[in-house]
Design an enzyme around this catalytic site. Structure first.
Site, PDB file in Angstrom:
ATOM      1  N   LYS A   1       0.832  -1.212   0.000  1.00 52.52           N
ATOM      2  CA  LYS A   1       0.000   0.000   0.000  1.00 52.52           C
ATOM      3  C   LYS A   1       0.859   1.251   0.000  1.00 52.52           C
ATOM      4  O   LYS A   1       0.483   2.272  -0.576  1.00 52.52           O
ATOM      5  CB  LYS A   1      -0.920   0.010   1.228  1.00 52.52           C
TER       6      LYS A   1
ATOM      7  N   LYS B   1      -5.207 -10.501  -6.447  1.00 51.37           N
ATOM      8  CA  LYS B   1      -6.462 -10.778  -5.749  1.00 51.37           C
ATOM      9  C   LYS B   1      -7.522  -9.718  -6.052  1.00 51.37           C
ATOM     10  O   LYS B   1      -7.190  -8.567  -6.344  1.00 51.37           O
ATOM     11  CB  LYS B   1      -6.227 -10.951  -4.253  1.00 51.37           C
TER      12      LYS B   1
ATOM     13  N   LYS C   1     -10.835  -4.069  -3.340  1.00 58.55           N
ATOM     14  CA  LYS C   1     -11.639  -2.851  -3.417  1.00 58.55           C
ATOM     15  C   LYS C   1     -10.866  -1.715  -4.047  1.00 58.55           C
ATOM     16  O   LYS C   1     -11.448  -0.770  -4.572  1.00 58.55           O
ATOM     17  CB  LYS C   1     -11.999  -2.399  -1.997  1.00 58.55           C
TER      18      LYS C   1
HETATM   19  P1  AMP Z   1     -10.711  -5.720   3.143  1.00 62.98           P
HETATM   20  O1  AMP Z   1     -11.493  -5.624   1.889  1.00 62.98           O
HETATM   21  O2  AMP Z   1      -9.239  -5.583   2.894  1.00 62.98           O
HETATM   22  O3  AMP Z   1     -11.244  -4.853   4.254  1.00 62.98           O
HETATM   23  O4  AMP Z   1     -10.858  -7.226   3.656  1.00 62.98           O
HETATM   24  C1  AMP Z   1     -11.897  -7.683   4.487  1.00 62.98           C
HETATM   25  C2  AMP Z   1     -11.867  -9.184   4.620  1.00 62.98           C
HETATM   26  O5  AMP Z   1     -12.082  -9.805   3.342  1.00 62.98           O
HETATM   27  C3  AMP Z   1     -10.543  -9.765   5.133  1.00 62.98           C
HETATM   28  O6  AMP Z   1     -10.803 -10.873   5.967  1.00 62.98           O
HETATM   29  C4  AMP Z   1      -9.854 -10.193   3.879  1.00 62.98           C
HETATM   30  O7  AMP Z   1      -8.938 -11.239   4.132  1.00 62.98           O
HETATM   31  C5  AMP Z   1     -11.012 -10.663   3.021  1.00 62.98           C
HETATM   32  N1  AMP Z   1     -10.698 -10.508   1.600  1.00 62.98           N
HETATM   33  C6  AMP Z   1     -10.443  -9.332   0.952  1.00 62.98           C
HETATM   34  N2  AMP Z   1     -10.199  -9.542  -0.353  1.00 62.98           N
HETATM   35  C7  AMP Z   1     -10.282 -10.893  -0.541  1.00 62.98           C
HETATM   36  C8  AMP Z   1     -10.133 -11.753  -1.683  1.00 62.98           C
HETATM   37  N3  AMP Z   1      -9.857 -11.263  -2.881  1.00 62.98           N
HETATM   38  N4  AMP Z   1     -10.290 -13.079  -1.495  1.00 62.98           N
HETATM   39  C9  AMP Z   1     -10.589 -13.585  -0.288  1.00 62.98           C
HETATM   40  N5  AMP Z   1     -10.739 -12.837   0.828  1.00 62.98           N
HETATM   41  C10 AMP Z   1     -10.599 -11.509   0.719  1.00 62.98           C
END
Ligand code: AMP
Ligand code: TRP
Length: 364
Positions: free
Chosen positions: A135, A227, A230
């Site tokens: 990041k 991956k 967002k």
């Molecule tokens: P975030 O969007 O970074 O706030 O992630 C929130 C939750 O979603 C965390 O537990 C991440 O590990 C999970 N997560 C985010 N992106 C992915 C993805 N592409 N595949 C699987 N899990 C994800």
């Protein structure tokens, strides 16, 4: 309207980690940042697993809005994104009668424990965090101290609730390790007092990660090697939980493919096939074997409409519940205020243990 919450769940007392619990259900804590719309990765990698845990675990799910400001954010969006994330938790099946749902910034103990942990966490532990490095590159010269400190705040989130298990996607594993190291090496090992038999009385519970294999890494629709995220500037790379049916179909139609016929798992040369077939299995409720058998000789042209249909069908009930919830803001407000009360009671007790262990003068 009054919202029933999990009133039978006992609150931890100001005693060594876990000793105040009268029911032996393992405690679970997790959270998602309210930064933009949640996508299939968030659902399949994280929230879906929370739903499965809430009946036999003591679950706490927070919307981590303090984490959302570690990169530049839009103040006019933050409150709305926080509410919509909370509504999505409920729409995905988190039940406020079983789980405690709350907003991180509503419980000030998160910021306070973060400070205490900051002062015992070596800087080089933070500098080697992969997510920070990734990041930070994107922020250029403008990287905040908050971004570096992000995993310490996350450790505070987890440790405040004496969490036994933390369900997250694989990308968060390193942060979980850090939370364990802080609890064990930097707090318990240094500040624990001893019982009459000379045994140390732990101050913080050391949590375990809970990473389910399937769905733990949902990849981008436009690049099977990175991956779904967002923060990807290309919206076509992800399907958000609130995307309308036509948009889902269009994004899948445009998703990256390869020149080979037949969908398959595990071919390192074909990350897109692996990812989309995995999504199909999860969204259509098939085992991986069944999905591989069904689509093994299908061309992309027949597979994509099938995947689109399964995705639309899997998201439709969730979207309907979401819109109902947003139409009743009072109900959502009640859920969050009762969540805050329950969460604060647990968090304050832990914070007090840490304050005492670190030797602060009591305030009254
Ligand atoms: P975030 O969007 O970074 O706030 O992630 C929130 C939750 O979603 C965390 O537990 C991440 O590990 C999970 N997560 C985010 N992106 C992915 C993805 N592409 N595949 C699987 N899990 C994800
Ligand atoms: N860092 C996590 C993510 O981006 C979100 C998060 C913050 C979290 N605090 C947490 C996850 C505590 C689990 C437990 O996915």
């Amino acid at each position: 309207m009054s919202v029933p919450v999990a009133s039978s769940v006992p609150v931890a007392s100001a005693s060594p980690a876990g000793a105040g619990r009268s029911i032996e259900r393992p405690r679970v804590l997790s959270g998602v940042q309210p930064t933009g719309a949640l996508h299939l990765g968030n659902w399949l990698g994280a929230i879906r697993n929370w739903v499965a845990l809430q009946s036999d675990h003591d679950t706490f799910f927070c919307v981590v809005d303090l984490h959302a400001i570690t990169v530049p954010h839009q103040p006019e969006r933050l409150a709305e994104d926080t509410l919509s994330t909370a509504a999505l938790y409920l729409a995905c099946g988190i039940d406020p009668q079983k789980a405690t749902i709350f907003v991180q910034s509503h419980v000030s103990a998160h910021s306070e424990l973060c400070w205490l942990l900051n002062c015992v966490t070596p800087l080089n532990w933070l500098e080697r965090m992969i997510q920070f490095k990734e990041k930070a590159v994107k922020q250029g010269a403008d990287v905040s101290a908050g971004l570096l400190d992000y995993p310490v705040l996350m450790a505070a989130d987890i440790l405040l609730y004496d969490a036994d298990r933390v369900p997250v996607g694989e990308d968060q594993k390193q942060h979980l390790e850090l939370a364990r190291d802080i609890a064990q090496q930097r707090i318990n090992a240094r500040f624990a007092s001893r019982d009459s038999a000379g045994q140390p009385i732990p101050i913080l519970k050391v949590p375990q990660p809970l990473i389910l294999k399937e769905g733990a890494r949902v990849m981008s629709l436009t690049d099977g090697r990175s991956k779904m995220s967002k923060s990807d500037p290309n919206e076509g790379s992800r399907i958000t939980l609130l995307d309308p049916a036509e948009l889902i179909t269009r994004k899948i139609k445009r998703a990256k493919t390869d020149p080979q016929m037949g969908l398959e798992f595990g071919n390192p040369e074909r990350p897109e096939a692996d990812n989309l077939l995995g999504l199909y299995a999860l969204l259509a409720g098939r085992s991986r074997e069944a999905a591989a058998a069904e689509c093994g000789s299908m061309g992309w042209g027949s597979f994509k409409p099938l995947l689109a249909e399964a995705t639309v069908a899997a998201l439709a009930p969730l979207q309907a519940r979401y819109h109902e919830l947003r139409a009743d803001p009072q109900h959502l407000g009640e859920v969050l205020s009762q969540g805050r009360e329950r969460a604060s009671a647990v968090a304050e007790a832990t914070l007090e243990r840490v304050r005492q262990a670190l030797g602060f003068l009591a305030s009254s």
